[in-house]
Design an enzyme around this catalytic site. Structure first.
Site, PDB file in Angstrom:
ATOM      1  N   GLY A   1     108.208  40.915 -70.406  1.00 29.64           N
ATOM      2  CA  GLY A   1     107.511  39.754 -69.854  1.00 29.64           C
ATOM      3  C   GLY A   1     106.426  39.275 -70.793  1.00 29.64           C
ATOM      4  O   GLY A   1     105.245  39.399 -70.507  1.00 29.64           O
TER       5      GLY A   1
ATOM      6  N   ASP B   1     105.269  36.410 -71.552  1.00 31.60           N
ATOM      7  CA  ASP B   1     104.856  35.021 -71.324  1.00 31.60           C
ATOM      8  C   ASP B   1     103.478  34.740 -71.916  1.00 31.60           C
ATOM      9  O   ASP B   1     103.215  33.650 -72.412  1.00 31.60           O
ATOM     10  CB  ASP B   1     104.854  34.705 -69.823  1.00 31.60           C
ATOM     11  CG  ASP B   1     103.903  35.622 -69.060  1.00 31.60           C
ATOM     12  OD1 ASP B   1     104.214  36.825 -68.968  1.00 31.60           O
ATOM     13  OD2 ASP B   1     102.856  35.160 -68.591  1.00 31.60           O
TER      14      ASP B   1
END
Ligand SMILES: *Cc1c(COP(=O)(O)O)cnc(C)c1O
Length: 331
Positions: free
Chosen positions: A209, A211
């Site tokens: 993840g 992001d």
């Protein structure tokens, strides 16, 4: 640019919450120093009340409620530690706390939240929108919503962890901080760069993840699906509108580590230091354990963010990794 967080907010937060929180210890390990060729200072927020730094931000937020808000209570959504933090802080202040939690959150976190007196409402993290559920509850019951990271009072409270670390150890060449939604990183980075502008601040995310890393690189907040990682405290889908600008301004870079590296770091902390850490808390430690030359002969601060993991789950993770790394038998 106008940031919603100022250094003075963190100083004020620390004074406000001081009598409610533990001043957590700073740990050192000779083995870790040898492995990394660095002097590593580990800020052990796993020893914070309720087992993670999140109690700092929760306290700071609830202590600033108006009398009317205190009477009505607080609502939040969280994959675990923020839930426990809000529940405990609310109980300390005699307030009602309603907590929206994912069905698949670690059982220990759900039980602990209830144990602290929180009213728990479960949802499906893969199909339902926790923020919408939280907002609806706030409206229906007149509760004040305190999100897990994207709130200036939460960010200011989390930053007090880095303030304590610098007060204990003085200047650092690097400060390495786990990154989920960025409440912890934004507050800590602001402290580091205000006190020691030459300190390099690194946020660390789970590989699955990244992001935050992509947002940092592109200059706008990247949204992703809930990442599949054992770092349940960093399964956030995006940085916040308050945390991102602070991170852009005060963080030098964002790195990622794999779930395997997290388990190896958990194993190291338990085996060598007798310290139980949850996977998310190992993001920074795992980076240092890569033994990159970057940190050689440097003074490195690492935030250990929490220790809330079911012990059976802890053993399973270690055992699975051990089994995979055993040499396969030749017939
Ligand atoms: C919440 C949490 C994080 C991530 O913090 P953010 O403020 O969301 O970036 C890291 N470690 C632990 C143990 C947490 O509970």
């Amino acid at each position: 640019m106008d940031l919603s967080l100022q250094y003075q907010d963190i100083v004020d937060a620390h004074a406000r919450i001081r009598s409610f929180i533990h001043k957590t210890p700073v740990l050192q390990s000779r083995t870790l120093n040898q492995l990394s060729s660095a002097t590593v200072y580990l800020k052990a927020e796993n020893f914070q009340r309720m087992g993670a730094f999140k109690f700092r931000g929760a306290c700071n937020a609830l202590l600033q409620f108006s009398d009317e808000q205190k009477q009505r209570g607080v609502v939040t959504f969280s994959s675990g530690n923020h839930a426990q933090a809000i529940a405990l802080a609310a109980r300390e202040l005699g307030m009602r706390a309603v907590i929206v939690m994912p069905q698949d959150a670690p059982a220990i976190k759900i039980e602990a939240t209830k144990g602290y007196g929180g009213e728990v409402i479960l949802y499906d993290r893969y199909t339902e929108d926790r923020e919408a559920i939280g907002r609806a509850l706030a409206e229906q019951h007149g509760l004040c919503l305190i999100p897990p990271y994207d709130h200036p009072h939460v960010m200011a409270g989390q930053g007090s962890a880095a303030k304590e670390l610098f007060e204990d150890v003085g200047s650092l060449d690097f400060l390495i901080v786990p990154l989920g939604g960025g409440g912890l990183l934004s507050g800590c980075a602001m402290v580091a760069k205000t006190l020691y502008p030459q300190c390099t601040v690194i946020g660390v995310e789970p590989e699955a993840g990244n992001d935050g890393q992509r947002s940092f690189a592109s200059g706008s907040i990247v949204h992703i699906d809930t990442p599949k990682t054992i770092a349940d405290g960093a399964q956030t889908q995006h940085l916040g509108k308050h945390t991102f600008p602070v991170i852009q301004q005060y963080v030098d870079r964002i790195e990622t580590v794999s779930d395997d590296e997290l388990v190896a770091a958990m194993h190291f902390a338990a085996g060598r230091m007798k310290v139980v850490l949850e996977p998310t808390a190992c993001l920074g430690l795992a980076l240092v354990l890569r033994q990159e030359q970057t940190y050689a002969n440097k003074r490195v601060g690492v935030l250990l963010s929490g220790g809330n993991i079911d012990l059976i789950r802890f053993c399973e993770l270690i055992e699975q990794q051990q089994n995979r790394s055993l040499p396969t038998k030749v017939a």
